[in-house]
Design an enzyme around this catalytic site. Structure first.
Site, PDB file in Angstrom:
ATOM      1  N   MET A 142      -9.088   7.362  -0.187  1.00  0.00           N
ATOM      2  CA  MET A 142     -10.487   8.626   1.102  1.00  0.00           C
ATOM      3  C   MET A 142     -10.842   9.492   0.581  1.00  0.00           C
ATOM      4  O   MET A 142     -10.362  10.640   0.276  1.00  0.00           O
ATOM      5  CB  MET A 142      -9.075   7.795   1.817  1.00  0.00           C
ATOM      6  CG  MET A 142      -8.838   6.711   2.135  1.00  0.00           C
ATOM      7  SD  MET A 142      -8.104   7.027   4.106  1.00  0.00           S
ATOM      8  CE  MET A 142      -6.901   5.902   4.217  1.00  0.00           C
ATOM      9  N   MET A 148     -11.190  -6.531   5.036  1.00  0.00           N
ATOM     10  CA  MET A 148     -10.343  -5.371   5.654  1.00  0.00           C
ATOM     11  C   MET A 148     -10.256  -6.092   7.158  1.00  0.00           C
ATOM     12  O   MET A 148     -11.115  -6.360   7.773  1.00  0.00           O
ATOM     13  CB  MET A 148     -11.452  -3.663   6.338  1.00  0.00           C
ATOM     14  CG  MET A 148     -11.627  -3.548   4.845  1.00  0.00           C
ATOM     15  SD  MET A 148     -10.311  -3.031   4.087  1.00  0.00           S
ATOM     16  CE  MET A 148      -9.166  -1.611   5.274  1.00  0.00           C
ATOM     17  N   GLY A 188      -0.682   1.789   9.610  1.00  0.00           N
ATOM     18  CA  GLY A 188       0.092   1.671  10.686  1.00  0.00           C
ATOM     19  C   GLY A 188      -1.290   0.926  12.071  1.00  0.00           C
ATOM     20  O   GLY A 188      -1.011   1.131  13.474  1.00  0.00           O
ATOM     21  N   ASP A 220      -4.658   3.343  -1.948  1.00  0.00           N
ATOM     22  CA  ASP A 220      -5.914   3.831  -1.094  1.00  0.00           C
ATOM     23  C   ASP A 220      -6.267   4.963  -1.933  1.00  0.00           C
ATOM     24  O   ASP A 220      -5.598   5.926  -0.486  1.00  0.00           O
ATOM     25  CB  ASP A 220      -5.679   3.318   0.489  1.00  0.00           C
ATOM     26  CG  ASP A 220      -5.345   1.862   0.605  1.00  0.00           C
ATOM     27  OD1 ASP A 220      -6.241   1.605   1.137  1.00  0.00           O
ATOM     28  OD2 ASP A 220      -3.873   1.256   1.039  1.00  0.00           O
ATOM     29  N   GLY A 270      -9.315   4.010   6.831  1.00  0.00           N
ATOM     30  CA  GLY A 270      -8.873   5.037   7.154  1.00  0.00           C
ATOM     31  C   GLY A 270      -7.563   5.272   7.429  1.00  0.00           C
ATOM     32  O   GLY A 270      -7.194   6.592   7.076  1.00  0.00           O
ATOM     33  N   PHE A 271      -6.486   4.248   8.032  1.00  0.00           N
ATOM     34  CA  PHE A 271      -5.158   4.682   8.173  1.00  0.00           C
ATOM     35  C   PHE A 271      -4.212   3.845   8.418  1.00  0.00           C
ATOM     36  O   PHE A 271      -4.585   2.330   8.747  1.00  0.00           O
ATOM     37  CB  PHE A 271      -5.285   5.189   9.560  1.00  0.00           C
ATOM     38  CG  PHE A 271      -5.898   6.374  10.498  1.00  0.00           C
ATOM     39  CD1 PHE A 271      -5.406   7.913   9.643  1.00  0.00           C
ATOM     40  CD2 PHE A 271      -7.135   6.309  10.878  1.00  0.00           C
ATOM     41  CE1 PHE A 271      -6.340   9.422   9.834  1.00  0.00           C
ATOM     42  CE2 PHE A 271      -8.289   7.129  10.845  1.00  0.00           C
ATOM     43  CZ  PHE A 271      -7.509   8.937  10.537  1.00  0.00           C
ATOM     44  N   HIS A 296      -8.263   0.565  -3.842  1.00  0.00           N
ATOM     45  CA  HIS A 296      -9.260   0.392  -3.221  1.00  0.00           C
ATOM     46  C   HIS A 296      -9.954   1.801  -3.136  1.00  0.00           C
ATOM     47  O   HIS A 296      -9.636   2.546  -1.711  1.00  0.00           O
ATOM     48  CB  HIS A 296      -7.871  -0.216  -1.759  1.00  0.00           C
ATOM     49  CG  HIS A 296      -9.345   0.002  -0.834  1.00  0.00           C
ATOM     50  ND1 HIS A 296      -8.840  -0.371   0.560  1.00  0.00           N
ATOM     51  CD2 HIS A 296     -10.178  -0.494  -0.173  1.00  0.00           C
ATOM     52  CE1 HIS A 296      -9.451  -0.817   1.320  1.00  0.00           C
ATOM     53  NE2 HIS A 296     -10.735  -0.503   0.757  1.00  0.00           N
ATOM     54  N   MET A 299     -12.513   3.955  -0.471  1.00  0.00           N
ATOM     55  CA  MET A 299     -13.120   3.980   0.601  1.00  0.00           C
ATOM     56  C   MET A 299     -13.215   5.862   0.417  1.00  0.00           C
ATOM     57  O   MET A 299     -13.419   6.245   1.084  1.00  0.00           O
ATOM     58  CB  MET A 299     -12.202   4.054   1.956  1.00  0.00           C
ATOM     59  CG  MET A 299     -11.998   2.843   1.900  1.00  0.00           C
ATOM     60  SD  MET A 299      -9.932   2.763   2.853  1.00  0.00           S
ATOM     61  CE  MET A 299      -8.739   2.869   0.934  1.00  0.00           C
ATOM     62  N   GLY A 302       1.633  -1.900   3.720  1.00  0.00           N
ATOM     63  CA  GLY A 302       1.907  -1.002   3.920  1.00  0.00           C
ATOM     64  C   GLY A 302       2.939  -0.649   4.356  1.00  0.00           C
ATOM     65  O   GLY A 302       4.325  -0.272   4.696  1.00  0.00           O
ATOM     66  N   SER A 303       2.520  -0.374   6.260  1.00  0.00           N
ATOM     67  CA  SER A 303       3.795  -0.359   7.626  1.00  0.00           C
ATOM     68  C   SER A 303       5.076  -1.663   7.500  1.00  0.00           C
ATOM     69  O   SER A 303       5.849  -0.697   7.468  1.00  0.00           O
ATOM     70  CB  SER A 303       3.617   0.297   8.258  1.00  0.00           C
ATOM     71  OG  SER A 303       2.700  -0.670   8.816  1.00  0.00           O
ATOM     72  N   SER A 342       0.557  -1.559   0.255  1.00  0.00           N
ATOM     73  CA  SER A 342       0.166   0.032   0.148  1.00  0.00           C
ATOM     74  C   SER A 342       0.613   1.166  -0.387  1.00  0.00           C
ATOM     75  O   SER A 342       1.789   1.906   1.082  1.00  0.00           O
ATOM     76  CB  SER A 342      -0.932   0.251   1.392  1.00  0.00           C
ATOM     77  OG  SER A 342      -1.251   1.513   1.391  1.00  0.00           O
ATOM     78  N   ASP A 396      -6.544  -6.697   3.996  1.00  0.00           N
ATOM     79  CA  ASP A 396      -5.462  -5.268   4.408  1.00  0.00           C
ATOM     80  C   ASP A 396      -5.624  -4.844   5.471  1.00  0.00           C
ATOM     81  O   ASP A 396      -7.043  -4.706   5.774  1.00  0.00           O
ATOM     82  CB  ASP A 396      -6.257  -3.935   2.710  1.00  0.00           C
ATOM     83  CG  ASP A 396      -6.033  -3.097   2.704  1.00  0.00           C
ATOM     84  OD1 ASP A 396      -5.226  -2.564   3.748  1.00  0.00           O
ATOM     85  OD2 ASP A 396      -6.948  -2.384   2.704  1.00  0.00           O
ATOM     86  N   GLY A 397      -4.665  -4.788   6.255  1.00  0.00           N
ATOM     87  CA  GLY A 397      -4.595  -3.975   7.349  1.00  0.00           C
ATOM     88  C   GLY A 397      -3.866  -4.366   8.141  1.00  0.00           C
ATOM     89  O   GLY A 397      -4.335  -6.108   8.736  1.00  0.00           O
ATOM     90  N   GLY A 398      -2.688  -3.916   8.559  1.00  0.00           N
ATOM     91  CA  GLY A 398      -1.711  -5.239  10.200  1.00  0.00           C
ATOM     92  C   GLY A 398      -1.906  -6.102   9.301  1.00  0.00           C
ATOM     93  O   GLY A 398      -0.641  -6.775  10.770  1.00  0.00           O
ATOM     94  N   HIS A 456      -0.932  -1.318  -4.313  1.00  0.00           N
ATOM     95  CA  HIS A 456      -2.142  -1.077  -4.105  1.00  0.00           C
ATOM     96  C   HIS A 456      -2.564   0.588  -3.641  1.00  0.00           C
ATOM     97  O   HIS A 456      -1.460   1.093  -2.923  1.00  0.00           O
ATOM     98  CB  HIS A 456      -2.300  -1.425  -2.365  1.00  0.00           C
ATOM     99  CG  HIS A 456      -3.446  -1.940  -1.477  1.00  0.00           C
ATOM    100  ND1 HIS A 456      -5.111  -3.094  -2.160  1.00  0.00           N
ATOM    101  CD2 HIS A 456      -4.415  -1.131  -0.872  1.00  0.00           C
ATOM    102  CE1 HIS A 456      -5.667  -2.115  -1.169  1.00  0.00           C
ATOM    103  NE2 HIS A 456      -5.671  -1.284  -0.335  1.00  0.00           N
TER     104      HIS A 456
END
Ligand code: DX5
Ligand code: ZN
Length: 223
Positions: free
Chosen positions: A38, A138, A146, A36, A143-144, A67, A69, A196-197, A9, A174-176, A34
């Site tokens: 928003m 998800m 990390g 994002d 939204g964010f 993606h 959002m 991402g992170s 991401s 997606d996420g974490g 990816h």
């Protein structure tokens, strides 16, 4: 064996050097890129529009995994298609006519995805399975970058996988996602991992992508 795809991401990239960052993850072995998007309305953050998608398009030949959002999404689908998206994913919660949105995306010649927020049940996609190429589960509230992975989502991934049967539909998460959580989601059935992170954290893009991929592939082999 199923091949795990890694979609870094760019939300965690340096936005001041976005073209260079896209070239760097491409060279580091990512499968997709990816993006994002928003709107500060569907999610509490504002990021990227079609102009930025068009600007990064010349920097990679790999699929742009966009993606959305945003709500409503329908009025922007054509702009994101024309900007060079390959896969366009809308949220099931973003509008009243999900089936129509998916048909519009495919009508624009793009792969169509549906994303599910953590609180949305897997059954939200039960009646659109023949109109989707990808289901995005998800694993954080969107939204964010990390945020911490929500463990209960592995059950949802299993439910989605059972529902898909032998249809050629990707299950994306997606996420974490990092090397540890990659193993959990891969064992549950996810085959496209957004990170991402965990990719951008320290500049070691190649090692980070390879680490997530090998953890996911090992878990998929063990299942
Ligand atoms: C969250 C975005 C994600 C985010 C993931 O709303 O959809 O793609 O960038 O970031 P990490 O991998 O840091 O959780
Ligand atoms: Zn995303």
């Amino acid at each position: 064996m199923r091949k795990t795809l890694i979609s870094p991401s760019i939300l965690s990239a340096d936005f001041a050097r976005l073209g260079e960052e896209v070239r760097a993850i491409d060279a580091a072995g990512c499968d997709w890129v990816h993006v994002d998007v928003m709107d500060g309305h569907f999610v509490p953050n504002i990021t990227i529009g079609p102009g930025v998608v068009a600007a990064i398009r010349p920097h990679t030949h790999k699929p742009l995994d966009v993606h959305l959002m945003i709500a409503p999404a329908d009025s922007y689908l054509e702009a994101f298609a024309k900007a060079g998206s390959d896969i366009i994913t809308v949220h099931a919660e973003a509008g009243p006519h999900l089936d129509r949105s998916l048909q519009v995306i495919r009508g624009l010649g793009k792969k169509a995805g549906v994303a599910l927020n953590p609180s949305t049940p897997a059954g939200a996609v039960a009646h659109v399975l023949d109109n989707v190429d990808l289901i995005l589960v998800m694993t954080v509230n969107p939204g964010f970058g990390g945020q911490s992975f929500i463990g209960a989502m592995t059950d949802k991934i299993r439910q989605v996988k059972a529902m898909i049967g032998d249809r050629p539909i990707h299950i994306e998460v997606d996420g974490g996602i990092n090397a540890q959580t990659a193993a959990l989601v891969s064992a549950a059935g996810a085959d496209v991992l957004v990170a991402g992170s965990a990719v951008f954290k320290d500049g070691r893009y190649q090692d980070n992508i390879a680490g997530i991929r090998s953890a996911a592939d090992a878990a998929a082999r063990a299942t």
